[in-house]
Design an enzyme around this catalytic site. Structure first.
Site, short mmCIF file in Angstrom:
data_model
loop_
_atom_site.label_atom_id
_atom_site.label_comp_id
_atom_site.label_asym_id
_atom_site.label_seq_id
_atom_site.Cartn_x
_atom_site.Cartn_y
_atom_site.Cartn_z
N GLU A 271 0.82 -1.22 0.00
CA GLU A 271 0.00 0.00 0.00
C GLU A 271 0.86 1.26 0.00
OE1 GLU A 271 -2.24 -0.39 3.62
OE2 GLU A 271 -3.29 -2.18 2.96
N GLY A 273 2.01 4.99 -0.54
CA GLY A 273 1.36 6.28 -0.77
C GLY A 273 2.43 7.29 -1.14
N ARG A 310 2.89 19.83 6.53
CA ARG A 310 3.99 18.95 6.95
C ARG A 310 5.09 19.67 7.75
NH1 ARG A 310 6.98 16.41 4.17
NH2 ARG A 310 7.04 14.54 5.44
N CYS A 341 -2.39 32.89 10.93
CA CYS A 341 -2.16 33.70 12.12
C CYS A 341 -1.63 32.85 13.28
CB CYS A 341 -3.49 34.36 12.47
SG CYS A 341 -3.24 35.99 13.09
C1 LIG Z 1 -2.90 1.58 6.49
C2 LIG Z 1 -1.96 2.43 5.71
N1 LIG Z 1 -1.50 1.97 4.53
C3 LIG Z 1 -0.65 2.70 3.77
C4 LIG Z 1 -0.22 3.95 4.17
C5 LIG Z 1 0.70 4.71 3.27
O1 LIG Z 1 1.88 5.02 3.86
P1 LIG Z 1 3.02 5.75 3.00
O2 LIG Z 1 2.42 6.98 2.42
O3 LIG Z 1 4.07 6.03 3.97
O4 LIG Z 1 3.45 4.79 1.94
C6 LIG Z 1 -0.65 4.46 5.40
C7 LIG Z 1 -0.18 5.77 5.86
O5 LIG Z 1 -0.21 6.16 6.97
C8 LIG Z 1 -1.56 3.69 6.18
O6 LIG Z 1 -2.02 4.16 7.35
#
Ligand SMILES: Cc1ncc(COP(=O)(O)O)c(C=O)c1O
Length: 418
Positions: A271, A273, A310, A341
């Protein structure tokens, strides 16, 4: 970076504006996918929508073959809107509402249960809807991902998942195994984000695979997939970070080693991101004033931590370029401030930049992940626009900037106050 094109985008669509590169996004996806698929035959990438759920970016990744890791009804609807099938969606959340569970059931998505009470809630909703919920459990393997505490999720104290330690996770699977309206499909974990080394991933992988073996031996469970979550970091500051190839070459042998004992080959789900989208995006902002105090020089911009949180939230570093002056010598030290602000609203402190003037456009780099998706309307400011530079070099608006009037759309003043 094509400075004249970026300036044109800023002129045409205003600032702050997020600008993404389709070409880089596709390249990142292919790099990540092929690192795993060349080593393992059954690989599925479920893009973590929380990093950036803009429809156009999700659609590009879908076209490349990515599924979706979603964490809310909103992200689930986004996945459905771009036409993803339920089998390519996993819905994870530690605190699901009944409505979200129903939505996931209707979509036929995999529901990643966070606890036994969560499982029972899923089961009840499935029973009422006369459906079978495909589930996995989110497992907390008790691994330190060695990252910022706010994005470390695999620690023992974390709010996420069921502990592998003791019998908690095992008991959860045993409970689920006997339930009507529940079909166990896999096991999931996610230990944290912006992880720099392979060791935490392999440690988690070892524990998850060992657990899968226990499920096979004691419950005769054969899992369709092992989902190891996301978490691969990117070099915001040119620091040393493993690449997808390093990650795959560390993880796949672990999976294969345990597969021999499992006597079957589960699919490997991942997964990512941040890795996919972070460096594909930048935030353009216009310098409003440059101010000198006896202590500091400030560049005041038209973005704030409502646009990119961030730096304020995680003390994160973003490279910042002055568009059109990239090649000039960096001679001045500035604090680069947002327009919110709060004194914590700084994008950078004591940053060396070329001499900067009002009207200059700054680009906050590597802002594609956890940028727009974490933006807010704090200080009654507008959510920014988003522009995509297509692979053919042309650009398109993919999200309009909000209008000031939009903020009143869902508000009401009680009659006696009018
Ligand atoms: C369940 C789950 N999967 C995947 C991700 C993606 O993580 P990243 O963006 O670090 O790859 C997150 C991010 O917090 C997550 O909570």
């Amino acid at each position: 970076m094509d400075s004249s094109q970026l300036k044109k985008i800023a002129e045409e669509h205003g600032t702050p504006v997020y600008v993404y590169s389709e070409e880089l996004l596709i390249k990142n996806y292919r790099t990540f996918y092929s690192a795993f698929s060349k080593r393992y035959s059954k690989v599925k990438i479920l893009y973590a929508y929380k990093a950036n759920a803009s429809l156009a970016l999700c659609a590009i990744l879908k076209k490349e073959g990515a599924g979706a890791d979603v964490v809310s009804g909103g992200e689930l609807l986004t996945a459905q809107k771009i036409g993803l099938a339920g089998r390519d969606i996993i819905y994870t959340n530690n605190s699901k509402t009944k409505e979200e569970i129903a939505q996931a059931l209707d979509a036929d998505a995999v529901i990643n249960a966070d606890s036994v009470p969560d499982l029972l809630k899923i089961q009840k909703t499935a029973e009422e809807k006369k459906k079978t919920a495909k589930i996995s459990f989110r497992i907390n393997p008790g691994v330190n991902p060695k990252t910022n505490a706010k994005i470390a999720t695999g620690l023992k104290e974390s709010k996420f998942g069921i502990h592998i330690e003791g019998d908690a996770a095992y008991t959860a699977y045993k409970t689920a195994n006997g339930l009507d309206n529940i079909k166990i499909t896999g096991v999931q974990t996610h230990i944290g984000s912006q992880i720099k080394e392979a060791a935490p991933f392999t440690e988690a992988c070892e524990k998850i695979m060992e657990f899968a073996l226990r499920l096979k031996k004691d419950l005769n469970l054969k899992l369709e997939y092992i989902d190891l979550g996301g978490g691969l970091g990117i070099p915001y500051q040119e620091e040393k970070i493993i690449k997808p190839d390093d990650l795959a070459s560390a993880i796949v042998p672990v999976v294969e080693k345990w597969n021999k004992q499992l006597n079957y080959e589960p699919a490997l789900w991942l997964e990512p991101g941040r890795y996919l989208v972070a460096n594909t995006g930048m935030l353009l902002t216009t310098v409003q004033t440059v101010k000198e105090t006896p202590y500091k020089k400030f560049i005041n911009t038209d973005a704030g931590f409502n646009t990119l949180i961030r730096p304020a939230m995680y003390d994160a570093y973003h490279r910042i370029e002055n568009i059109g002056r990239e090649k000039e010598e960096k001679t001045e030290k500035y604090d680069i401030a947002g327009n919110i602000c709060e004194s914590g609203d700084l994008f950078a402190k004591d940053r060396l930049m070329p001499k900067t003037m009002p009207g200059d456009i700054l680009a906050l780099m590597d802002a594609g992940a956890y940028g727009y998706s974490m933006a807010s309307r704090y200080n009654a400011r507008l959510l920014p626009a988003e522009v995509l530079i297509r692979s053919n070099g042309k650009y398109e608006l993919i999200r309009e900037r909000e209008k000031l009037e939009d903020q009143y759309k869902y508000q009401k003043i009680p009659k006696d106050l009018l």
